[in-house]
Design a protein around this motif. Structure first.
Motif, PDB file in Angstrom:
ATOM      1  N   GLN A   1       0.832  -1.204   0.000  1.00 23.00           N
ATOM      2  CA  GLN A   1       0.000   0.000   0.000  1.00 23.00           C
ATOM      3  C   GLN A   1       0.869   1.258   0.000  1.00 23.00           C
ATOM      4  N   LEU A   2       0.287   2.336  -0.498  1.00 19.11           N
ATOM      5  CA  LEU A   2       0.847   3.664  -0.306  1.00 19.11           C
ATOM      6  C   LEU A   2       0.040   4.309   0.817  1.00 19.11           C
ATOM      7  N   ILE A   3       0.705   4.844   1.840  1.00 18.98           N
ATOM      8  CA  ILE A   3       0.022   5.531   2.941  1.00 18.98           C
ATOM      9  C   ILE A   3       0.372   7.010   2.858  1.00 18.98           C
ATOM     10  N   LEU A   4      -0.640   7.862   2.852  1.00 17.81           N
ATOM     11  CA  LEU A   4      -0.447   9.306   2.667  1.00 17.81           C
ATOM     12  C   LEU A   4      -0.991  10.064   3.874  1.00 17.81           C
ATOM     13  N   PHE A   5      -0.254  11.087   4.293  1.00 17.77           N
ATOM     14  CA  PHE A   5      -0.664  11.884   5.462  1.00 17.77           C
ATOM     15  C   PHE A   5      -0.455  13.376   5.205  1.00 17.77           C
ATOM     16  N   GLY A   6      -1.446  14.185   5.668  1.00 17.80           N
ATOM     17  CA  GLY A   6      -1.275  15.631   5.791  1.00 17.80           C
ATOM     18  C   GLY A   6      -1.142  16.393   4.482  1.00 17.80           C
ATOM     19  N   GLY A   7      -0.488  17.570   4.587  1.00 20.72           N
ATOM     20  CA  GLY A   7      -0.341  18.468   3.455  1.00 20.72           C
ATOM     21  C   GLY A   7      -1.184  19.715   3.634  1.00 20.72           C
ATOM     22  N   PHE A   8      -1.241  20.541   2.580  1.00 14.38           N
ATOM     23  CA  PHE A   8      -2.050  21.757   2.654  1.00 14.38           C
ATOM     24  C   PHE A   8      -2.572  22.147   1.281  1.00 14.38           C
TER      25      PHE A   8
END
Length: 526
Positions: free
Chosen positions: A188-195
């Protein structure tokens, strides 16, 4: 009754006016986004002219920051994609792909049909399947004047074996953003946060999403426990135990009209999969011991061969009401998840020089005693000032504090008469938003930026450090002073309205000047 009626009428009038203004602002924001979409479409039309893969040997890429640098999973290569550059008047963005051959010390520009649109502050993850795949999500595009932003929510994969780009269309993914972080966890690709930022507002995220590399399906995760507050530009890495660590990052909030306050986060969290619960995760706040990084944003992160997290550089902004001053760093920190401990990285100096010093002691005992006394006295750090003359004649002064050679074990070269000469240590200058990659235990640091007064200096140098030996930095590409163009800010419409000249690397320019052209850049908090 009359007065009350007037007040109510006045109140309703104010509400109506505010609603009208909000509607106008919303319409203006949509119009700006449509303008940027049209500009992106224009550049994609230019990219569509490429019908076959071409590989062209070239000089090192032009200065940039907020690009991505990735190690090829099978070959001795580093892959550089995207990025941005600001020359004082225009923001340039790129979607070029460069390959650095580690053994040959050569660069190649690889043009592949149908690439992702120009962007910076995106995220890339390399997985070994199918001869190697480079996955790209999100990032941002900016108008030439750097005042308008478009945030992508697209997902792409570069098939390294066949050199083909593919856009993967799957519903339910994260909203458009930049400055987020993404890692590979199992399949899997796990993605967190950003703006996400527009001309009238901004929002920071702390949501978590997963993309299944087998089913090509996005899922939004809902971890239990208290997790990080919304932020961008944090550290995100997978521990040997199979959890995910989040450290630091940056966010800002509006404290009053037209006044924002930035926060450089320094807390740390663990995102842990629950036993037996498919897709279930738990947040836990952790407090590591050891020598922690000082507060900063814009730092860069890589994984070491022994599964420690490496943190390099960044900037600590001191925000005043009307100004922003930054202190840039070039230090190294390591986080050991197994011990939940931070360590300060120290470059020792090459062993060959230590042997030379031992020979010098055998030949001249008195001279050796002098050297030992000098090392024991722990000399104060040295401030080295380097002046670089840019193409336009402007002198940019680079100041950096170096550990004194005696205390750091820096190698003094031995001359014929046995004397020992001491010189300043070779190392990357302080910077933020640099690109890092690790291959065969070697750390590579490319580009980034620092500020000199009101001027932003964007770098295109390349340094290498053996993480097993930690002896000395090696310069593979020196900063090219001729690429340091800086134009004073102007209100000229001619400068700010040029579409072709601003989004970086227009096709005609590329053909005419090969790889000599400059490109890229982006904000230090992404």
């Amino acid at each position: 009754m009359g007065k009350k009626g007037k007040k109510e009428k006045k109140g309703r009038g104010a509400e109506k006016t505010a609603a009208k203004m909000e509607k106008k602002a919303s319409k203006r924001s949509r119009k700006e986004e449509e303008d940027l979409e049209a500009l992106i479409a224009h550049f994609q039309t230019l990219d569509a002219r490429k019908t076959q893969v071409t590989e062209t040997p070239c000089s090192p890429p032009s200065p940039r920051l907020n690009a991505s640098l990735s190690a090829h999973p099978e070959k001795d290569e580093l892959i550089l994609f995207g990025g941005e550059y600001f020359n004082g008047q225009k923001t340039l963005l790129y979607n070029e792909l460069y390959v650095y051959n580690i053994k040959k010390d050569t660069w190649t520009k690889v043009d592949i049909p149908g690439p992702p649109p120009r962007r910076c502050a995106h995220q890339t993850v390399v997985v070994p399947q199918g001869g190697g795949q480079l996955w790209v999500f999100g990032g941002e595009f900016a108008s030439p004047d750097g005042e308008q932003f478009y945030h992508y929510k697209d997902l792409w994969v570069l098939h390294l074996a066949t050199k083909t780009w593919e856009q993967v269309r799957s519903a339910g993914g994260p909203s458009g953003r930049s400055g987020h972080r993404m890692v590979a966890w199992k399949r899997q690709l796990i993605l967190f946060g950003g703006f996400h930022e527009s001309t009238r507002d901004y929002i920071y995220y702390n949501d978590v999403h997963s993309f299944n590399l087998d089913t090509f399906v996005w899922s939004k995760l809902s971890p239990s426990g208290t997790g990080p507050t919304p932020r961008s530009g944090c550290q995100m890495s997978v521990t040997p135990q199979g959890s995910i660590v989040i450290y630091g990052g940056y966010s800002k909030q509006r404290v009053k009209k037209d006044v924002d306050r930035g926060t450089q986060h320094s807390n740390m969290f663990l995102l842990k999969p629950e036993d037996g619960g498919e897709g279930k995760w738990t947040w836990t706040r952790i407090s590591p011991s050891g020598v922690k990084p000082t507060p900063r944003s814009g730092f860069s992160v890589a994984m070491t061969p022994n599964h420690q997290v490496l943190l390099f550089g960044g900037v600590c902004d001191k925000e005043e009401e009307e100004s922003l001053e930054g202190m840039f760093f070039n230090d190294l920190y390591f986080y050991d998840a197994a011990r939940n401990r931070w360590f300060l990285g120290q470059v020792k100096g090459p062993k060959s020089e230590k042997r030379k010093r031992r020979r010098a002691r055998a030949e001249d005992h008195e001279g050796a005693r002098e050297l030992e006394r000098g090392a024991a006295s722990a000399p104060e750090p040295l401030e080295v000032v380097k002046e670089v003359v840019a193409e336009d004649g402007t002198v940019v002064t680079i100041k950096q504090v170096l550990t004194a050679p005696g205390s750091a074990g820096c190698p003094p070269p031995e001359e014929e008469d046995g004397a020992v000469e001491v010189g300043p240590r070779v190392e990357p200058c302080p910077r933020s938003s640099a690109m890092l990659a690790v291959k065969h235990g070697l750390l590579y640091v490319y580009g980034g930026m620092f500020e000199a007064g009101d001027r932003q200096v964007t770098l295109n140098d390349l340094y290498c450090l053996d993480l097993h030996k930690m002896e000395e930095w090696k310069v593979l590409v020196e900063m090219d002073a001729e690429t340091q163009e800086w134009l004073e800010d102007t209100d000229s419409e001619e400068d700010s309205s040029s579409a072709e000249g601003a989004e970086g690397g227009d096709e005609d320019q590329d053909e005419d000047s090969g790889e000599e052209t400059g490109e890229e850049e982006e904000g230090s908090h992404s």
